[in-house]
Design an enzyme around this catalytic site. Structure first.
Site, mmCIF file in Angstrom:
data_model
loop_
_atom_site.group_PDB
_atom_site.id
_atom_site.type_symbol
_atom_site.label_atom_id
_atom_site.label_comp_id
_atom_site.label_asym_id
_atom_site.label_seq_id
_atom_site.Cartn_x
_atom_site.Cartn_y
_atom_site.Cartn_z
ATOM 1 N N PHE A 45 0.859 -1.182 0.000
ATOM 2 C CA PHE A 45 0.000 0.000 0.000
ATOM 3 C C PHE A 45 0.899 1.237 0.000
ATOM 4 O O PHE A 45 1.693 1.431 0.922
ATOM 5 C CB PHE A 45 -0.907 0.026 1.222
ATOM 6 N N GLU A 46 0.741 2.067 -1.017
ATOM 7 C CA GLU A 46 1.595 3.251 -1.146
ATOM 8 C C GLU A 46 0.760 4.518 -1.266
ATOM 9 O O GLU A 46 -0.387 4.479 -1.702
ATOM 10 C CB GLU A 46 2.520 3.103 -2.362
ATOM 11 N N TYR A 47 1.356 5.624 -0.859
ATOM 12 C CA TYR A 47 0.712 6.940 -0.909
ATOM 13 C C TYR A 47 -0.598 6.953 -0.131
ATOM 14 O O TYR A 47 -1.600 7.515 -0.563
ATOM 15 C CB TYR A 47 0.501 7.386 -2.362
#
Length: 470
Positions: A259-261
């Site tokens: 999970f990014e940003y």
């Protein structure tokens, strides 16, 4: 195995004389397309005669064992081969023994000390009953020393036949394979992926496949999609149920969450979600891991970093992949993809919050070609290490090496008069990265991403470590 850097005026024949090596073995392990063309500054892997063998066309493990006067089982054990039928042209195999000629005045004790093995190991390898039964001029078989054991993950985006063949050919080097990627919808349903051929190839090499879950939507990571999940426990329950169903059906052994940003305010929500995932997946024997942005401090600012809680992840999940690459990113200024200085900065902080035995250090298998002077809004071309070396040769430029960043680079001018700057990886830069694994006592490495030709990497990896299979 040695690493040689080509100097001005050198030929492949001359290099073989320096190392008492075999020209065909060098050509095969480095996948050289033209034996008469070397690039100044190019790093070559040099197999050592009597210690290593590079698979040639027509070989099988039985014929290789006969040629080297060892058993098939000894070759299998020395190289961690899970499937003796899966060997490929250009693959480097280590011999289980190497020769030592006894010199006048030598004793078995001193020979064992010199090579870091025990007297009993030498006795068994040579079928000698007593240490006193050696004599000057006798050739002894010395068993290879024990190397550190690590875990290796590799991400792949290729679900086609080419990707399947690559996994089959390189699979002895991997503990985990992570087909990239599944995402989810706001109702907790999963996207689809045609990953069956890749998972089958992983099984052939006893690789544990990880289901990669992202908050990807459209062409990028989506902060709002992440929030829709992390702020709704009902959606989380649905998603986890769907994940478990896919993992059971397809044969995945673990879940890797990337999970990014995420929004900073979802930091604790993310931690709570991970606890719920672990509670449900562990009961069925599945592992849970996360991929984390390369932070240099706990309070590092920025949307990429703030929701990633190193200490919490280190406590909750089984292991962590640190994305220690992309400093030289496609939309930014020319720079090393993974400068060793920045990797050390990340690890210096990471090991204070995460047990080193839980960290897989991210390693890039690619390079980039920028137009310079760099203009904001322009994007670099991604190149494989093989493409990078060939491009330097095509334009007649020398490859340089930045000792501070431990990375090769060069400049060239194309047919239109446009100047370019290229940064990539080679055998030297990979050795520097593997030294970090040893220095910090890490669990292992994680590659981003398969699909880039980099033949020198695999013998360097094998020279440093034994790869754990689960």
């Amino acid at each position: 195995m040695e690493i040689h850097v080509v100097e001005r005026g050198e030929t492949l024949w001359r290099i073989t004389q320096l190392y008492n090596a075999d020209i065909n073995q060098i050509a095969l392990v480095n996948q050289l397309e033209n034996l008469n063309v070397l690039v100044v500054g190019q790093a070559l892997v040099i197999p050592e005669l009597d210690q290593e063998y590079v698979v040639q066309s027509g070989d099988n493990l039985w014929s290789i064992a006969n040629r080297l006067d060892v058993t098939v089982q000894e070759l299998v054990q020395a190289n961690g081969l899970t499937n003796p039928n899966l060997i490929y042209v250009g693959e480097l195999l280590e011999l289980p023994f190497f020769p030592h000629t006894v010199q006048p005045g030598e004793y078995l004790w001193s020979i064992a000390q010199r090579y870091g093995v025990t007297i009993n190991q030498i006795l068994q390898a040579n079928n000698i009953e007593s240490p006193s039964l050696i004599y000057p001029g006798q050739t002894l078989r010395i068993p290879k020393g024990v190397k550190p054991t690590i875990e290796v993950n590799a991400y792949t985006t290729q679900m086609n036949e080419q990707g399947r063949q690559e996994v089959l050919a390189l699979g002895r080097n991997f503990t985990y394979l992570s087909p990239f990627m599944y995402s989810f919808r706001e109702d907790g349903s999963l996207t689809e992926m045609q990953d069956a051929p890749i998972i089958e190839a992983a099984a052939a090499n006893e690789i544990s496949p990880l289901l990669v879950l992202t908050n990807y939507s459209g062409q990028s990571f989506d902060s709002d999609l992440g929030a829709a999940l992390l702020r709704n426990t009902d959606v989380q329950d649905t998603l986890i149920t769907n994940i478990l169903q896919v993992m059971r059906e397809k044969g995945y052994t673990g879940l890797n969450i990337d999970f990014e940003y995420l929004y900073p305010e979802d930091r604790e929500n993310y931690n709570a979600f991970l606890r719920q995932v672990v509670a449900r997946l562990h009961t069925e024997g599945f592992s849970v891991s996360t991929a984390l942005a390369p932070k240099e401090s706990a309070d590092q600012q920025g949307l990429l970093y703030e929701a990633h809680d190193y200490r919490a992840h280190g406590e909750i999940v089984d292991f962590i992949i640190l994305m220690t690459y992309e400093w030289g990113w496609a939309g930014g200024e020319p720079w090393a993809i993974a400068p060793i200085t920045k990797m050390r900065d990340v690890l210096d902080y990471a090991v204070t919050d995460i047990p080193p035995a839980k960290i897989l250090m991210g390693v890039p298998l690619y390079g980039r070609d920028w137009r310079v002077p760099w203009v904001e809004g322009t994007f670099a071309q991604t190149v494989s290490p093989v493409q990078a070396v060939n491009r330097a040769g095509n334009y007649g430029v020398e490859i340089q090496y930045n000792e501070n960043y431990q990375s090769p680079f060069y400049h060239y001018v194309d047919e239109d008069g446009q100047e370019h700057e290229v940064w990539f990886e080679d055998a030297r830069s990979m050795q520097a990265k593997y030294d970090l694994v040893t220095d910090y006592g890490l669990r292992g490495v994680s590659y981003w991403v398969l699909g880039n030709r980099f033949p020198q990497n695999w013998p360097v990896l094998q020279n440093n470590f034994t790869i754990r299979k689960l």
